[in-house]
Scaffold this active site. Structure first.
Site, short mmCIF file in Angstrom:
data_model
loop_
_atom_site.label_atom_id
_atom_site.label_comp_id
_atom_site.label_asym_id
_atom_site.label_seq_id
_atom_site.Cartn_x
_atom_site.Cartn_y
_atom_site.Cartn_z
N HIS A 82 18.91 1.92 -2.82
CA HIS A 82 17.82 1.44 -1.98
C HIS A 82 18.08 0.05 -1.54
O HIS A 82 18.53 -0.79 -2.41
CB HIS A 82 16.64 1.47 -2.50
CG HIS A 82 15.51 0.86 -1.75
ND1 HIS A 82 14.72 1.49 -0.97
CD2 HIS A 82 15.12 -0.47 -1.88
CE1 HIS A 82 13.69 0.69 -0.36
NE2 HIS A 82 13.86 -0.63 -0.86
N ASP A 161 0.35 3.76 -2.12
CA ASP A 161 1.21 2.53 -1.58
C ASP A 161 1.03 2.35 -0.09
O ASP A 161 0.88 1.10 0.56
CB ASP A 161 2.73 2.60 -2.08
CG ASP A 161 3.68 1.52 -1.55
OD1 ASP A 161 3.29 0.68 -1.61
OD2 ASP A 161 4.53 1.90 -0.25
N ARG A 168 -2.13 -5.29 2.53
CA ARG A 168 -1.22 -6.51 2.22
C ARG A 168 -0.66 -7.08 3.60
O ARG A 168 -0.79 -8.26 3.61
CB ARG A 168 -0.02 -6.02 1.42
CG ARG A 168 -0.25 -5.89 -0.21
CD ARG A 168 0.85 -4.88 -0.58
NE ARG A 168 1.90 -5.77 -0.89
CZ ARG A 168 3.21 -5.50 -0.95
NH1 ARG A 168 3.31 -3.86 -1.20
NH2 ARG A 168 4.37 -6.24 -1.16
N SER A 183 5.86 -1.45 -5.08
CA SER A 183 5.65 -0.60 -3.93
C SER A 183 7.10 0.17 -3.57
O SER A 183 7.05 1.23 -3.37
CB SER A 183 5.44 -1.53 -2.53
OG SER A 183 5.95 -1.01 -1.36
N LYS A 187 7.82 4.60 -4.71
CA LYS A 187 8.55 5.75 -3.80
C LYS A 187 9.96 6.14 -4.23
O LYS A 187 10.31 7.26 -4.02
CB LYS A 187 8.64 4.83 -2.56
CG LYS A 187 7.25 4.70 -1.71
CD LYS A 187 7.21 4.01 -0.35
CE LYS A 187 7.60 2.39 -0.69
NZ LYS A 187 7.23 1.42 0.35
N1 URA Z 1 9.29 -2.52 1.04
C1 URA Z 1 8.57 -1.91 0.65
O1 URA Z 1 8.56 -0.44 0.65
N2 URA Z 1 7.34 -2.40 0.20
C2 URA Z 1 7.42 -3.71 0.08
O2 URA Z 1 6.24 -4.19 -0.53
C3 URA Z 1 8.32 -4.42 0.63
C4 URA Z 1 9.44 -3.92 1.42
#
Ligand code: URA
Length: 442
Positions: A82, A161, A168, A183, A187
């Site tokens: 990631h 999320d 947010r 966050s 995932k």
């Molecule tokens: N990428 C995400 O998936 N979440 C965040 O909060 C910031 C970057």
């Protein structure tokens, strides 16, 4: 339990309990808690922070709010990667085929770009016919058969999320470390791989502008992954200057192909081989990073990595012939030239991304259409010597009206100076599985 008390608890600087975190995440996901109360809590978290246990609990609560992918039917250690996002960052499309060609299965869900950062899924969709909305069972079948698939987020992954992020985004609480870490990791954990290599970017084109913040984010994410029983390591890498020369979807795919043929830009090739090496170690096929680098380089030299990319494109209904023939060029290709002699002292990655966006290569709103041929080819990079009139970059677009604005943004993004810049290392820090910062530079 009352949401009022949870907000008050955090406002006073206390750690939230597991029950409190689960209450607000599930209540908000199910529409039982109003936006204004969650917004207040997010602001309190932003200001007061969260400890490692709270952050891990929040991650698990968001992960468990939706589906998790079960990759257990695919043999071997599945390794994911990631990146926190950058400009010209096409590394996934180079590294994943290399790693898969070396025998480590990669089953990856990737995202779309928004704003100045590009998304892997948008780049892949520049390939005619290619589908990224592949159903979970087909996704697994492709990985079982060829060892590699990169698809868009499928199913109902971490819906909590999604809702929290949307809030947010409009309440100035995106840049909170525990909220970013939870966050991303909610995932990643839901995506089902056994091991994850994180690429946390730092610099002008990154979320985390300072190295210290990037290291802290990397450590927080490694800690969350480890607490959930996954093997996780992180590299903190420079995103002060765009990666490689190409910014923009089809242009980046062409650079991916060149790199897999061994003729890509040096900075991009170097970092991809190192990342692949770490993934090969996590995947259990390389005994150490040096051995991993050798395996990764061999997969490029032998053509096995490019062959793997072609197999994946074909399996996802894409026209793989375009990888060799190249894409149709944009209607307008305009050079930007240097207006003085000197060194390229700085190339603001975020501004380069904004210039590509204004040419049509990205979106400012989710619904925007992308011009796949639009983008920038950087002919010079930070540290290069230039003379007045030298071509610094080519701007590509199918919409002539976009050129002037992009040119203004890109011109301002590039600083030419009579003194050379301090060299910046591509990899600035490594966080091992124990969360320790064990190396700087390299
Ligand atoms: N990428 C995400 O998936 N979440 C965040 O909060 C910031 C970057």
């Amino acid at each position: 339990m009352r949401m009022y008390d949870i907000i008050n608890h955090k406002k006073n600087g206390n750690a939230l309990t597991e029950a409190e975190i689960n209450f607000f995440v599930s209540g908000f996901t199910q529409g039982e808690i109003p936006d204004y109360q969650v917004a207040a809590l997010l602001m309190a978290i932003s200001l007061k922070g969260m400890n490692d246990d709270e952050t891990a609990t929040l991650t698990n609560a968001m992960q468990n709010s939706g589906d998790s992918v079960d990759l257990s039917a695919i043999p071997g250690i599945k390794v994911d990667k990631h990146s926190t996002g950058g400009v010209g960052d096409k590394t996934t499309l180079i590294i994943a085929p290399i790693v898969a060609a070396c025998g480590v299965p990669v089953a990856k869900m990737s995202g779309r770009g928004l704003g100045f950062t590009g998304g892997t899924i948008d780049k892949l969709e520049a390939i005619p016919g290619l589908r990224t909305d592949i159903a979970p069972l087909d996704f697994q079948a492709i990985v079982r058969e060829i060892g590699l698939a990169i698809i868009g987020q499928s199913g109902d992954i971490a819906p909590a999320d999604k809702k929290i992020y949307a809030l947010r985004d409009v309440t100035a609480t995106v840049d909170s470390l525990p909220l970013i870490a939870s966050s991303i990791m909610s995932k990643k954990l839901a995506a089902g791989s056994d091991a994850i290599l994180l690429d946390v970017k730092t610099g002008s084109g990154a979320f985390m502008k300072s190295l210290d913040d990037a290291i802290a984010l990397a450590q927080a994410m490694v800690s969350i992954g480890t607490k959930s029983g996954r093997r996780v390591m992180a590299l903190v890498t420079d995103m002060d200057t765009p990666m490689g020369q190409a910014i923009g979807n089809a242009l980046e795919i062409e650079e991916v192909v060149a790199t897999l043929h061994g003729s890509g830009p040096e900075d991009l090739t170097g970092i991809c081989i190192i990342f692949a090496a770490y993934m090969l170690v996590l995947g259990g096929v390389a005994k150490d990073i040096e051995a991993g680098k050798e395996m990764a380089s061999e997969a490029v030299t032998s053509g096995a990595a490019f062959a793997k990319l072609k197999e994946m494109v074909t399996a996802m209904d894409g026209d793989a012939s375009v990888l060799l023939s190249g894409f149709a060029k944009a209607k307008h290709i305009v050079p930007l030239t240097a207006n003085s002699d000197g060194f390229i002292f700085h190339m603001d990655a975020e501004a380069c991304g904004m210039a590509a966006l204004s040419l049509g290569a990205g979106r400012t709103k989710k619904e925007d259409e992308i011009d796949f041929g639009a983008g920038i080819i950087l002919e010079k990079k930070t540290g290069d010597i230039v003379k007045t009139g030298d071509i610094l970059a080519y701007l590509h677009t199918n919409d002539e009206e976009r050129i002037a604005t992009a040119m203004t943004i890109l011109t301002a993004a590039i600083t030419i100076s009579s003194v050379p810049p301090h060299p910046v290392k591509a990899i600035q820090a490594f966080i091992n599985e124990a969360g320790e910062l064990i190396a700087l530079g390299g």
